[in-house]
Write a protein that holds these residues in place. Sequence first.
Motif, PDB file in Angstrom:
ATOM      1  N   LEU A  58      39.774  33.012  53.123  1.00  0.00           N
ATOM      2  CA  LEU A  58      40.793  33.027  54.179  1.00  0.00           C
ATOM      3  C   LEU A  58      40.384  32.196  55.395  1.00  0.00           C
ATOM      4  N   PHE A  59      39.223  31.508  55.309  1.00  0.00           N
ATOM      5  CA  PHE A  59      38.790  30.721  56.463  1.00  0.00           C
ATOM      6  C   PHE A  59      39.811  29.648  56.804  1.00  0.00           C
ATOM      7  N   GLN A  60      40.446  29.089  55.782  1.00  0.00           N
ATOM      8  CA  GLN A  60      41.503  28.122  56.051  1.00  0.00           C
ATOM      9  C   GLN A  60      42.615  28.284  55.034  1.00  0.00           C
ATOM     10  N   PRO A  61      43.818  27.809  55.349  1.00  0.00           N
ATOM     11  CA  PRO A  61      44.922  27.968  54.399  1.00  0.00           C
ATOM     12  C   PRO A  61      44.680  27.145  53.139  1.00  0.00           C
ATOM     13  N   GLY A  62      45.407  27.477  52.087  1.00  0.00           N
ATOM     14  CA  GLY A  62      45.196  26.804  50.806  1.00  0.00           C
ATOM     15  C   GLY A  62      44.157  27.552  50.002  1.00  0.00           C
ATOM     16  N   LEU A  63      43.982  27.135  48.750  1.00  0.00           N
ATOM     17  CA  LEU A  63      43.016  27.835  47.885  1.00  0.00           C
ATOM     18  C   LEU A  63      41.731  27.021  47.831  1.00  0.00           C
ATOM     19  N   GLN A  64      40.635  27.604  48.337  1.00  0.00           N
ATOM     20  CA  GLN A  64      39.364  26.888  48.347  1.00  0.00           C
ATOM     21  C   GLN A  64      38.436  27.325  47.226  1.00  0.00           C
ATOM     22  N   PHE A  65      38.195  28.645  47.167  1.00  0.00           N
ATOM     23  CA  PHE A  65      37.129  29.134  46.296  1.00  0.00           C
ATOM     24  C   PHE A  65      37.652  29.928  45.111  1.00  0.00           C
ATOM     25  N   PHE A  66      38.715  30.707  45.321  1.00  0.00           N
ATOM     26  CA  PHE A  66      39.138  31.657  44.290  1.00  0.00           C
ATOM     27  C   PHE A  66      40.599  31.460  43.958  1.00  0.00           C
ATOM     28  N   GLN A  67      40.913  31.631  42.691  1.00  0.00           N
ATOM     29  CA  GLN A  67      42.314  31.684  42.293  1.00  0.00           C
ATOM     30  C   GLN A  67      42.894  33.020  42.753  1.00  0.00           C
ATOM     31  N   PRO A  68      44.216  33.099  42.924  1.00  0.00           N
ATOM     32  CA  PRO A  68      44.808  34.350  43.418  1.00  0.00           C
ATOM     33  C   PRO A  68      44.423  35.565  42.577  1.00  0.00           C
ATOM     34  N   GLU A  69      44.298  35.403  41.255  1.00  0.00           N
ATOM     35  CA  GLU A  69      43.964  36.550  40.404  1.00  0.00           C
ATOM     36  C   GLU A  69      42.627  37.147  40.828  1.00  0.00           C
ATOM     37  N   LEU A  70      41.610  36.263  40.966  1.00  0.00           N
ATOM     38  CA  LEU A  70      40.279  36.759  41.327  1.00  0.00           C
ATOM     39  C   LEU A  70      40.284  37.299  42.761  1.00  0.00           C
ATOM     40  N   PHE A  71      41.049  36.652  43.629  1.00  0.00           N
ATOM     41  CA  PHE A  71      41.127  37.133  45.011  1.00  0.00           C
ATOM     42  C   PHE A  71      41.653  38.567  45.044  1.00  0.00           C
ATOM     43  N   ASN A  72      42.691  38.829  44.248  1.00  0.00           N
ATOM     44  CA  ASN A  72      43.234  40.186  44.212  1.00  0.00           C
ATOM     45  C   ASN A  72      42.222  41.181  43.660  1.00  0.00           C
ATOM     46  N   GLN A  73      41.443  40.733  42.674  1.00  0.00           N
ATOM     47  CA  GLN A  73      40.403  41.617  42.147  1.00  0.00           C
ATOM     48  C   GLN A  73      39.378  41.934  43.226  1.00  0.00           C
ATOM     49  N   LEU A  74      39.045  40.915  44.025  1.00  0.00           N
ATOM     50  CA  LEU A  74      38.047  41.137  45.081  1.00  0.00           C
ATOM     51  C   LEU A  74      38.557  42.127  46.123  1.00  0.00           C
ATOM     52  N   THR A  75      39.832  41.994  46.539  1.00  0.00           N
ATOM     53  CA  THR A  75      40.325  42.938  47.545  1.00  0.00           C
ATOM     54  C   THR A  75      40.363  44.353  46.968  1.00  0.00           C
ATOM     55  N   THR A  76      40.776  44.467  45.700  1.00  0.00           N
ATOM     56  CA  THR A  76      40.857  45.794  45.081  1.00  0.00           C
ATOM     57  C   THR A  76      39.488  46.448  45.000  1.00  0.00           C
ATOM     58  N   LEU A  77      38.519  45.689  44.443  1.00  0.00           N
ATOM     59  CA  LEU A  77      37.197  46.280  44.246  1.00  0.00           C
ATOM     60  C   LEU A  77      36.468  46.483  45.565  1.00  0.00           C
ATOM     61  N   HIS A  78      36.720  45.619  46.552  1.00  0.00           N
ATOM     62  CA  HIS A  78      36.129  45.838  47.874  1.00  0.00           C
ATOM     63  C   HIS A  78      36.538  47.223  48.390  1.00  0.00           C
ATOM     64  N   GLY A  79      37.828  47.529  48.278  1.00  0.00           N
ATOM     65  CA  GLY A  79      38.301  48.836  48.748  1.00  0.00           C
ATOM     66  C   GLY A  79      37.698  49.975  47.948  1.00  0.00           C
ATOM     67  N   PRO A 450      51.044  38.908  55.867  1.00  0.00           N
ATOM     68  CA  PRO A 450      50.898  40.005  54.905  1.00  0.00           C
ATOM     69  C   PRO A 450      49.448  40.151  54.445  1.00  0.00           C
ATOM     70  N   ARG A 451      49.074  41.388  54.064  1.00  0.00           N
ATOM     71  CA  ARG A 451      47.726  41.603  53.548  1.00  0.00           C
ATOM     72  C   ARG A 451      47.688  41.266  52.059  1.00  0.00           C
ATOM     73  N   ARG A 452      46.462  41.193  51.512  1.00  0.00           N
ATOM     74  CA  ARG A 452      46.239  40.958  50.078  1.00  0.00           C
ATOM     75  C   ARG A 452      46.831  39.647  49.587  1.00  0.00           C
ATOM     76  N   ILE A 453      46.682  38.574  50.386  1.00  0.00           N
ATOM     77  CA  ILE A 453      47.106  37.268  49.884  1.00  0.00           C
ATOM     78  C   ILE A 453      45.972  36.273  50.103  1.00  0.00           C
ATOM     79  N   PRO A 454      45.779  35.339  49.162  1.00  0.00           N
ATOM     80  CA  PRO A 454      44.671  34.383  49.292  1.00  0.00           C
ATOM     81  C   PRO A 454      45.037  33.184  50.152  1.00  0.00           C
ATOM     82  N   ASP A 455      46.304  32.991  50.446  1.00  0.00           N
ATOM     83  CA  ASP A 455      46.759  31.805  51.168  1.00  0.00           C
ATOM     84  C   ASP A 455      47.726  32.281  52.253  1.00  0.00           C
ATOM     85  N   TYR A 456      47.898  31.457  53.301  1.00  0.00           N
ATOM     86  CA  TYR A 456      48.783  31.910  54.372  1.00  0.00           C
ATOM     87  C   TYR A 456      49.390  30.717  55.090  1.00  0.00           C
TER      88      TYR A 456
END
Lengths: 542, 181
Positions: A58-79, A450-456
């Motif tokens: 989330l440091f900058q807009p666009g997808l840098q490191f993770f595809q949205p699928e993996l990003f969602n997994q990271l937010t889920t497992l972080h919680g 919105p929360r839980r999004i990899p791009d903004y």
Amino acid sequence: MAISTTAGHAPHAHGKPTGLWRWLAATNHKDIGSMYLWFSFTMFLSGGVMALCIRAELFQPGLQFFQPELFNQLTTLHGLVMVFGAIMPAFTGLANWLLPLMIGAPDMAFARMNNWSFWLLPPAAALLLISFFVPGGAAAAGWTLYAPLATQMGMGMDLTIFAIHILGVSSIMGSINIIVTILNLRAPGMTMMKMPMFAWASLITAYLIIAVMPVLAGVVTMVLTDRHFGTHFFNAAGGGDPVMYQHIFWFFGHPEVYIMALPAFGIVSHIIPTFSRKPLFGYTSMVYATSSIAVLSFMVWAHHMFTTGMPATAQLFFMYATMLIAVPTGVKVFNWIGTMWQGSMSFETPMLFAVGFVCLFTIGGLSGVTLSVAAVDIQLQDTYYVVAHFHYVLVAGALFSLFAAIYYWFPKMTGKMYSEPLGKFHFWWSMIWFNVTFFPMHFLGLAGMPRRIPDYALQFTDFNRIASIGAFCFGLGQLIFLYNMLRSIRHGQAAPHKPWEGAETLEWQIPTPAPYHSFVEAPHVEAGDNGVIHSMTGGAHH
Amino acid sequence: MAESSRADNRVLLLKLGVIACVMFAFAWALIPLYRVICEVTGINQLVKADAPAAVASDPAVTAAPVRLRFDATVQAGLPWQVRPLVGQMAAPRGEFVRVDYEITNASNREVTGQAVPRYLPAAAGNYVKKLECFCFRQQVFKPGETRRFPVVFVIDRAMPAEIGEITLAYSVFDVPGQGTP
């Protein structure tokens, strides 16, 4: 003060077991407590790495490191990892370590069940973490695992469901142990309304866990049968209803919020009186406030669901019930301030974290009252304002109180002093970067991110950059804590018998470090409010 | 530890264990419980037919006709095409309105589906009284079959005048385990 360290051995006395077996077959509450604390710190670091992955993306807009699928997994497992792996076990660990010392019991009531409660945790954590590597990846439905997303995902979701089952069994057994210990094993003279606040908070939390963890286990089991056995609990086509999932989940979920907050209130109610050198202000009202928060927590679940199309009357009921919780919580905050008022205060690291807790938890509480207004919540639902709100109560609330507790009881646990300069540095570093990370999230949420999004959208870039920089600094700062602990355990100065002048509860009446078998004979105590010990006789250790 | 206190501990352990089991059962009991609450209070009765008598027919309340839009979304896994024959229309309050939906099973297997209606704005839901709808039951379609369904409803005269436009949108779901593969 009478301390008797008996030289004579009781018939069942034995020394400290050694080697790996000491830990695998541990039945000593101090060993198990230490394992809980190290486990939760490990999970804190793994959940923290996931958080930093999220912030890097989330440091900058666009997808840098993770595809949205993996990003969602990271937010889920972080919680999931932070809630079930870090915060809850940490409080259970502290309760294990401290309750028997605080109430004059020889150990927890069921020592072998205690061992099992702990050793269920590592397999559950392993299930959560290896789910990243199965086909389809880890669960990605958010930590709330809402249907219908949760009924559609790959086997990572099944692993998560089983992990929750195991974690649930572990925390229920841990809670039963806490309740039985407190109700049945108090030393003579330690009556319920004299008990220290941490014991009260642990007792009420344990009841909450027994009441709601089975409900969570039930609802994830329904998801499991919907996924594999053709049931239609949450499938609209078969007559089920996905909104039903939310109702059942939040029946668990809201008391869960207080499961993570009440022990923190207990800890702070020890530390603030100690470093203000004054008794806790309004002890009885603290006990009743804690109890009423617990009761009210069962009546507010639908404030998480204002956007699901509830009738207006239901929205009003849940809105007012939620606002009502601010009353007992406010009682507690004012009691802490009342304790500090005209106290002879000093600011060692535990006190810094406790005062930091009061300030930041209050901010989180006020943003909670804002969110409780149904009309406002519909605008703010699932935005970063919510993320900011619950990180103020969980990081600056639960986590800061845990740091305060570790610094405060570290001398009693290890017999060594931690490094005060490093501790203070850890506090100020965490305090500053926590706010740099999470305060801008309020603005992001109000602006509609919105929360839980990899791009903004581009206009959110600046605040996201600030938050990401803050998160990396905050995360690095926790290594200072780890270094301080490891170094002090080995090379720390020997702790004086009573390192804190104002500490008056029972655990400070025994030798430092706490003997491996403390209170093998129950002491007779004369106690005041909040477990303040006026005199103690008997109570042998070895 | 004395024997008596051990026995006390076991009794308490048992009681607390029973509470945990009861709460597990309670989670499952919440499903019928919520259903009963919804039936008693009349919440969430989207796929039930309304009685014509329930429609307030006070001719004194008159308002402008309501603009109606129709839509349908087929959820993943269901090989159906669902479309309303009319995209939108204006309808007076308090009178029968009929719109036809055409559903085609575009696969070569028997498929069962269930439609769930949704109203925008949601507040309009209470005032659209459906008398006939394919959403009242699961529909079984043979391979390649096409059928038309009339949807008959009345817009309650009691509906607030500020609702000038209603979208009736169906989500159509696959019913797994039904039909032949």
